[in-house]
Scaffold this motif. Structure first.
Motif, PDB file in Angstrom:
ATOM      1  N   SER A  72       0.817  -1.220   0.000  1.00 28.81           N
ATOM      2  CA  SER A  72       0.000   0.000   0.000  1.00 28.81           C
ATOM      3  C   SER A  72       0.849   1.267   0.000  1.00 28.81           C
ATOM      4  CB  SER A  72      -0.912   0.010   1.228  1.00 28.81           C
ATOM      5  OG  SER A  72      -0.139   0.148   2.389  1.00 28.81           O
ATOM      6  N   GLY A  73       2.158   1.109   0.128  1.00 31.15           N
ATOM      7  CA  GLY A  73       3.026   2.294   0.160  1.00 31.15           C
ATOM      8  C   GLY A  73       3.609   2.505   1.540  1.00 31.15           C
ATOM      9  N   GLY A  74       2.849   2.152   2.577  1.00 37.17           N
ATOM     10  CA  GLY A  74       3.347   2.286   3.950  1.00 37.17           C
ATOM     11  C   GLY A  74       3.237   0.971   4.687  1.00 37.17           C
ATOM     12  N   GLY A  75       2.766  -0.056   4.004  1.00 36.24           N
ATOM     13  CA  GLY A  75       2.582  -1.356   4.633  1.00 36.24           C
ATOM     14  C   GLY A  75       1.983  -2.324   3.641  1.00 36.24           C
ATOM     15  N   PHE A  76       1.355  -3.355   4.192  1.00 31.01           N
ATOM     16  CA  PHE A  76       0.746  -4.362   3.316  1.00 31.01           C
ATOM     17  C   PHE A  76      -0.720  -4.541   3.676  1.00 31.01           C
ATOM     18  CE2 PHE A  76       5.255  -5.684   3.492  1.00 31.01           C
ATOM     19  CZ  PHE A  76       5.542  -5.612   2.139  1.00 31.01           C
TER      20      PHE A  76
END
Lengths: 202, 520
Positions: free
Chosen positions: A137-141
């Protein structure tokens, strides 16, 4: 994820030339099947900028593709694009507008903890049951476990909460939850990041 | 792979376990909503941002704020975002064991119960009060406080509202033209307070400040100085454009070149000896309102040659009597007080708009054809040429007329901005007079005056021009030749020594028939 894997993931229907729009459509089709069209429910896209939220509802996954120009324009105006993980029974995104779920989900942020991205990813792919799809997601999953269409209930909610706790997710168990749509960009920070599928469990 | 629900049985929480966990994630996806965009009263806005109100405890304060948000139609996540980022959420951030969820549940129950009782009592803490947002309200206030300024205000509003049409990506610049102290800056000042996220005001302004190359600053420092990234998705308001238009020769050329590139909307990159290449290659959407006294002929000529992306709106001369002037100034209310009254209605109006999906199916093709006509007219008026006396006749050279493609698009966008201002997602006939006025204002005053005379008269003679424009006979004949070169009039023959006349070209006959008398 290479094109071969994506073709497999999307039952051979993935077409690279369709670009981000096709990517989003295939992901949504994979998640929802034809449930939205069959039950005449709605897929919610929620566009979130730093000071404004806009909702749009689609009667089918293919409609999203047709509306991609609009979506891209909003992205150019720094709107992040999210979709409702559960279909909506009417054109509204409240919890009372959800009747069924098609997947369980979790949102794991690696930036919050000690874990780095790779360790986090390896932990998620080793998790039992292994997620059907993992999205970066860009900052995590974002993890998804596809399930048969199930009526939402307190029992399902408690299962979702327990699953999220076990996998180390943020508390994102409300059935009206929206998640970032693969094929779009995470504009939260200055460094724009692609929201993309990084794992598919065949 | 599709799982069975039984595969997750081991994760299912008992009711006790579930109750002990927080229900919502306050660190979730939504980041810092601007509470001024929410449908809540000013009192509640203050409560949210300061955490202070006339309540005996923090819990009651939280309850009041939450009721207002729920009653104002906020989703759970929006409420959570407000409580996560503003002073009102202090207690819920300290206390994560279900306090937020409990209060939200109670607030929802309160709103559900009180919804049935119409109308809600206004003094109950937290009752949502919708702010006035009607464009008619604003028009009424402006016509009462500053008569004669509504039309220009509407045009400015239409420019700002273009940001809400999702498929408009081309920047738009509109400059109010008028005499000194002719209400230009006053109209712009109506919009000063509508919020830093919507407008960026610059009273002192040069073309080089879009992307600076100041040798006194480091490249890192310049990133904070550059104007271009700061106006992205906003409306730049520059009440003093005279500093731009008063430049001479090469300087003027350079300035208009920069501005033309900036308004192209494709970013701007430039090179200098001190910083090398600097700038922004990504598209930057913005709108731009300016004010100026009528530019010189040289400026108009140069703008024509650049395929000018700058549009103008001429403010009619004030025809007030001495008595009206005195009533409006000395005997009337102080200007600041009236301005405050205007802003009190303008701010909520301009903040009430939301992005709209455009519906072209409601727009008849005739409207597009009219916009095409206006664009043709503007292109004719902005024709650049050189004219001189040659024996018994006049001759012209270097005739440059711009292509219509971009003009049509931009005038259509302006009409769409006005439609948004009036709460529509499609244009109607009502949106067009303003567009025509912009078309009629896009050239030096002598040309637009000539056109107005041509519309008013069946046949325009040199004698009429001499009388109405107070010019000499040779100048009147030169004007008629200009009308011919611009493609606006048919002229039989022009000689230095005899009276001649012209008529409006057939392709602009619509100006006489359908719009005579409707011109602003």
């Amino acid at each position: 994820m290479n094109a071969e894997k994506l073709r497999e993931m999307f039952n051979g229907s993935y077409v690279e030339d369709e670009g981000p729009a096709g990517y989003a459509r295939h992901f949504l089709r994979h998640l929802f099947g034809s449930h939205i069209e069959d039950t005449k429910q709605f897929l919610e896209l929620r566009f979130i900028s730093s000071n404004h939220i806009l909702q749009k509802f689609y009667g089918g996954v293919d409609e999203v593709l047709r509306d991609w120009g609009y979506i891209e324009n909003l992205q150019a105006r720094e709107y992040n694009v999210h979709y409702g993980v559960c279909p909506r029974v009417r054109k509204s995104g409240k919890i009372t507008d959800v009747s069924h779920a098609v997947a369980l989900w979790a949102d794991v942020d690696y930036y919050k903890g000690q874990e780095d991205r790779r360790a986090c990813f390896e932990r998620l792919t080793a998790f039992k049951p292994r997620p059907s799809v993992i999205v970066s997601s860009g900052g995590g999953f974002h993890c998804y476990w596809s399930i048969p269409i199930t009526e939402v209930s307190e029992k399902l909610k408690n299962t979702l909460r327990g699953l999220q706790r076990a996998v180390g997710s943020d508390s994102v168990h409300d059935f009206s939850r929206v998640m970032r749509l693969p094929g779009t960009l995470n504009l939260k920070n200055e460094n724009k990041k692609e929201v993309k599928v990084v794992w598919y469990s065949s | 792979m599709v799982f069975k629900l039984d595969d997750f049985k081991s994760f299912q929480l008992s009711e006790e376990e579930a109750a002990s966990l927080p229900a919502l994630d306050l660190d979730g996806e939504i980041k810092e909503i601007d509470p001024t965009t929410l449908s809540i009263s000013k009192k509640m806005l203050k409560l949210i941002t300061t955490g202070q109100g006339d309540y005996p405890s923090r819990s009651e304060c939280d309850m009041a704020g939450m009721v207002a948000l729920v009653a104002g139609g906020c989703t759970d996540l929006e409420v959570a975002s407000v409580f996560n980022h503003y002073a009102i959420g202090e207690k819920s951030r300290e206390n994560k064991n279900g306090y937020f969820e409990y209060t939200l549940k109670k607030a929802k129950a309160w709103v559900a119960k009180n919804k049935e009782e119409e109308p809600p009592a206004p003094d109950i803490p937290g009752t949502s009060t919708l702010m006035p947002t009607s464009v008619e309200d604003v028009k009424a206030v402006i016509e009462k406080t500053f008569p004669g300024t509504w039309d220009a205000t509407e045009a400015c509003g239409a420019v700002i509202c273009q940001r809400y049409v999702s498929d408009i990506t081309q920047p738009f610049n509109l400059n109010l033209i008028g005499n000194p102290s002719g209400s230009k800056t006053l109209v712009l000042s109506y919009f000063y307070g509508i919020g830093d996220d919507l407008v960026c005001r610059s009273d002192g302004f040069t073309a080089h400040c879009f992307v600076s190359h100041s040798p006194k600053k480091t490249t890192k420092e310049l990133e904070k100085v550059d104007l271009l990234p700061r106006i992205k998705n906003k409306c730049l308001i520059t009440p003093e454009m005279n500093s731009i238009f008063s430049a001479e020769g090469d300087k003027l050329n350079e300035i208009l070149g920069i501005i033309t590139r900036i308004i192209d909307g494709e970013g701007f990159q430039s090179d200098s000896g001190s910083h090398g290449r600097r700038g922004y290659s990504e598209p930057v959407f913005f709108t731009w309102l300016g004010a100026t006294t009528p530019p010189r002929r040289a400026v108009w000529n140069l703008m024509s040659r650049y395929g000018s992306k700058m549009y103008f709106y001429s403010i009619p001369k004030n025809k007030n009597t001495a008595e009206e002037y005195l009533d409006a100034t000395i005997a009337g209310r102080p200007t600041q007080e009236k301005l405050r009254e205007v802003r009190n209605v303008m701010n909520p109006l301009m903040r009430s708009f939301k992005p709209v999906a455009w519906d072209k199916t409601k727009e008849p093709r005739e409207l597009y054809e009219k916009i095409h006509d206006y664009a043709s007219l503007l292109a004719c008026l902005r024709t650049s040429f050189t004219i001189w006396a040659d024996d018994d006749d006049y001759d012209t050279s270097s005739v440059v007329k711009e292509d219509l493609y971009r003009v049509i698009g931009l005038l259509y966008n302006l009409a769409r901005g006005r439609a948004v201002l009036y709460g529509r997602n499609y244009i109607t006939e009502d949106d067009l007079p303003m567009v025509l006025h912009v078309g009629m204002s896009g050239a030096e005053i002598s040309r637009t005056e000539l056109l107005r005379l041509l519309i008013d008269e069946e046949e325009l003679t040199t004698t009429m021009i001499e009388e109405k424009m107070q010019v000499s006979s040779p100048t009147a004949r030169k004007h008629i030749q200009s009308l011919k070169v611009m493609g606006l009039a048919d002229v039989d023959a022009i000689g230095k020594s005899h009276i001649t006349s012209c008529t409006l070209k057939e392709e602009f006959a619509w100006l006489k028939s359908s719009l005579k008398g409707k011109l602003r």
